[in-house]
Design an enzyme around this catalytic site. Structure first.
Site, PDB file in Angstrom:
ATOM      1  N   GLU A   1       0.836  -1.201   0.000  1.00  0.00           N
ATOM      2  CA  GLU A   1       0.000   0.000   0.000  1.00  0.00           C
ATOM      3  C   GLU A   1       0.875   1.257   0.000  1.00  0.00           C
ATOM      4  O   GLU A   1       0.574   2.235  -0.694  1.00  0.00           O
ATOM      5  CB  GLU A   1      -0.920  -0.022   1.224  1.00  0.00           C
ATOM      6  CG  GLU A   1      -1.874   1.164   1.309  1.00  0.00           C
ATOM      7  CD  GLU A   1      -1.280   2.325   2.086  1.00  0.00           C
ATOM      8  OE1 GLU A   1      -1.531   3.488   1.722  1.00  0.00           O
ATOM      9  OE2 GLU A   1      -0.541   2.056   3.050  1.00  0.00           O
TER      10      GLU A   1
ATOM     11  N   ASP B   1       0.675   3.838  -3.214  1.00  0.00           N
ATOM     12  CA  ASP B   1       0.299   5.246  -3.101  1.00  0.00           C
ATOM     13  C   ASP B   1       1.132   6.087  -4.060  1.00  0.00           C
ATOM     14  O   ASP B   1       0.609   6.948  -4.781  1.00  0.00           O
ATOM     15  CB  ASP B   1       0.484   5.707  -1.657  1.00  0.00           C
ATOM     16  CG  ASP B   1       0.148   7.173  -1.470  1.00  0.00           C
ATOM     17  OD1 ASP B   1      -1.025   7.536  -1.582  1.00  0.00           O
ATOM     18  OD2 ASP B   1       1.084   7.957  -1.206  1.00  0.00           O
TER      19      ASP B   1
ATOM     20  N   ASP C   1      -6.898   1.374   0.532  1.00  0.00           N
ATOM     21  CA  ASP C   1      -5.546   0.836   0.712  1.00  0.00           C
ATOM     22  C   ASP C   1      -5.334  -0.423  -0.127  1.00  0.00           C
ATOM     23  O   ASP C   1      -4.248  -0.641  -0.681  1.00  0.00           O
ATOM     24  CB  ASP C   1      -5.299   0.512   2.182  1.00  0.00           C
ATOM     25  CG  ASP C   1      -5.144   1.762   3.040  1.00  0.00           C
ATOM     26  OD1 ASP C   1      -5.048   2.870   2.478  1.00  0.00           O
ATOM     27  OD2 ASP C   1      -5.141   1.621   4.283  1.00  0.00           O
TER      28      ASP C   1
ATOM     29  N   GLU D   1      -4.595   0.473  -3.748  1.00  0.00           N
ATOM     30  CA  GLU D   1      -3.204   0.898  -3.898  1.00  0.00           C
ATOM     31  C   GLU D   1      -2.257  -0.288  -3.821  1.00  0.00           C
ATOM     32  O   GLU D   1      -1.280  -0.358  -4.578  1.00  0.00           O
ATOM     33  CB  GLU D   1      -2.875   1.923  -2.816  1.00  0.00           C
ATOM     34  CG  GLU D   1      -3.602   3.254  -3.007  1.00  0.00           C
ATOM     35  CD  GLU D   1      -3.321   4.254  -1.923  1.00  0.00           C
ATOM     36  OE1 GLU D   1      -3.546   5.455  -2.169  1.00  0.00           O
ATOM     37  OE2 GLU D   1      -2.880   3.849  -0.818  1.00  0.00           O
TER      38      GLU D   1
END
Length: 238
Positions: free
Chosen positions: A54, A58, A127, A130
Site C-alpha cells: 500500500e 500510493d 488501501d 493501492e
C-alpha cells in the site's frame, strides 16, 4: 483459518486480472495485496499483509494518474491538475473503485475486522486498491502499472478541468456549508450491492451540524450529487 492461497479462487483471480488488464506471473504478490493485517495477525503471519505494498502503491498511483492527466490536459494549470488528481485518488473514489473491481469481496479480513464491517470501510478498500496496483508494478513494471491505472480509471477521467458549476449540487452545498458552518460536508461510502454489471452504491452525507442524508445510484459520484441535492433542499427550507 484457511490458507491464504485458497481464499482467492481461480475464477475471482482471473476476473480481477481481466479488469486490471494484467496477468500475474507471481500470484503471491496479488495474494499479499489482498491480505489485511487483521487476517495476517490472526493467521499467525504478522508480516504477511498489504501495508508495505500500500505504501508503494500510493506513489505508483499518484505518478500514473499525474502522468495521464498531464498528457490529457496539456493546457491545464498546475492547480487544475492537482484538483483533478486529488479527486481521482481520494479515499471515497478508490473505495468505490475497489467495489467495481470486486476487491471488496476478495480482500482477506480477520474475524474481528469482518464482524465490525471492515469490508465496507473506505480506508481498507482504498488501501487495498493501492496495494493491488503496487503488486502490478512489482510484477510487470511501470508500463504495466500505467496500463492498469488507465484501464481501471477509464470511466473516471474528467473531460475537462473541473470548475464549480451552477448545477453542481456538491459545489453548491460546499459553498453553503462553508458560509453557514465554516466547515465542509463529509461523504462516506456505506455499501455496494447488486451484480457486477449493475452495481448500486450507497452514500452517506453528514453535514457539519450532524444531520445525515443518504442516496443510492449507479456510481459514487452520482450518489454523492443526489445526497448533496437532498441536503441543499433541507438547508434551504424555511
Amino acid at each position: 483459518m484457511k490458507a491464504r492461497e485458497s481464499i482467492l479462487c481461480d475464477g475471482d483471480k482471473t476476473e480481477l486480472e481481466l479488469r486490471l488488464g494484467h496477468r500475474f506471473g507471481n500470484g503471491n504478490l496479488l495474494a499479499t495485496a489482498l491480505t489485511h493485517s487483521s487476517w495476517a495477525n490472526e493467521a499467525g503471519h504478522p508480516g504477511a499483509h498489504n501495508e508495505r505494498l500500500e505504501f508503494l502503491g500510493d506513489a505508483v498511483l499518484e505518478l500514473c494518474v499525474s502522468s495521464e492527466l498531464f498528457r490529457r490536459f496539456p493546457e491545464a494549470r498546475e492547480g487544475d491538475l492537482t484538483r483533478m488528481r486529488a479527486h481521482l485518488v481520494s479515499t471515497p473514489s478508490l473505495a468505490a473503485l475497489a467495489c467495481e473491481l470486486g476487491i471488496d469481496r476478495a480482500i482477506l479480513l480477520g474475524r474481528g475486522e469482518e464482524s465490525q464491517g471492515g469490508r465496507q470501510r473506505e480506508n481498507i478498500l482504498a488501501d487495498a486498491v493501492e496495494a493491488v496496483l503496487a503488486a502490478v508494478y512489482e510484477d510487470g513494471g511501470f508500463a504495466a502499472a500505467q496500463m492498469a491505472v488507465a484501464r481501471v480509471f477509464a470511466a473516471r477521467w474528467p473531460d475537462a478541468p473541473e470548475k464549480p458549476q451552477a448545477n453542481n449540487a456538491k459545489s453548491q452545498l460546499q459553498e453553503l456549508t462553508q458560509r453557514l458552518f465554516r466547515a465542509c460536508p463529509v461523504y462516506a461510502l456505506v455499501g455496494a450491492s447488486g451484480p457486477e454489471h449493475a452495481k448500486i452504491f450507497e452514500i452517506r452525507l453528514t453535514l457539519p451540524d450532524g444531520r445525515e442524508f443518504f442516496a443510492r445510484n449507479t456510481s459514487c459520484k452520482k450518489a454523492e450529487q443526489d445526497a448533496a441535492a437532498h441536503a441543499l433542499q433541507a438547508l434551504n427550507e424555511p
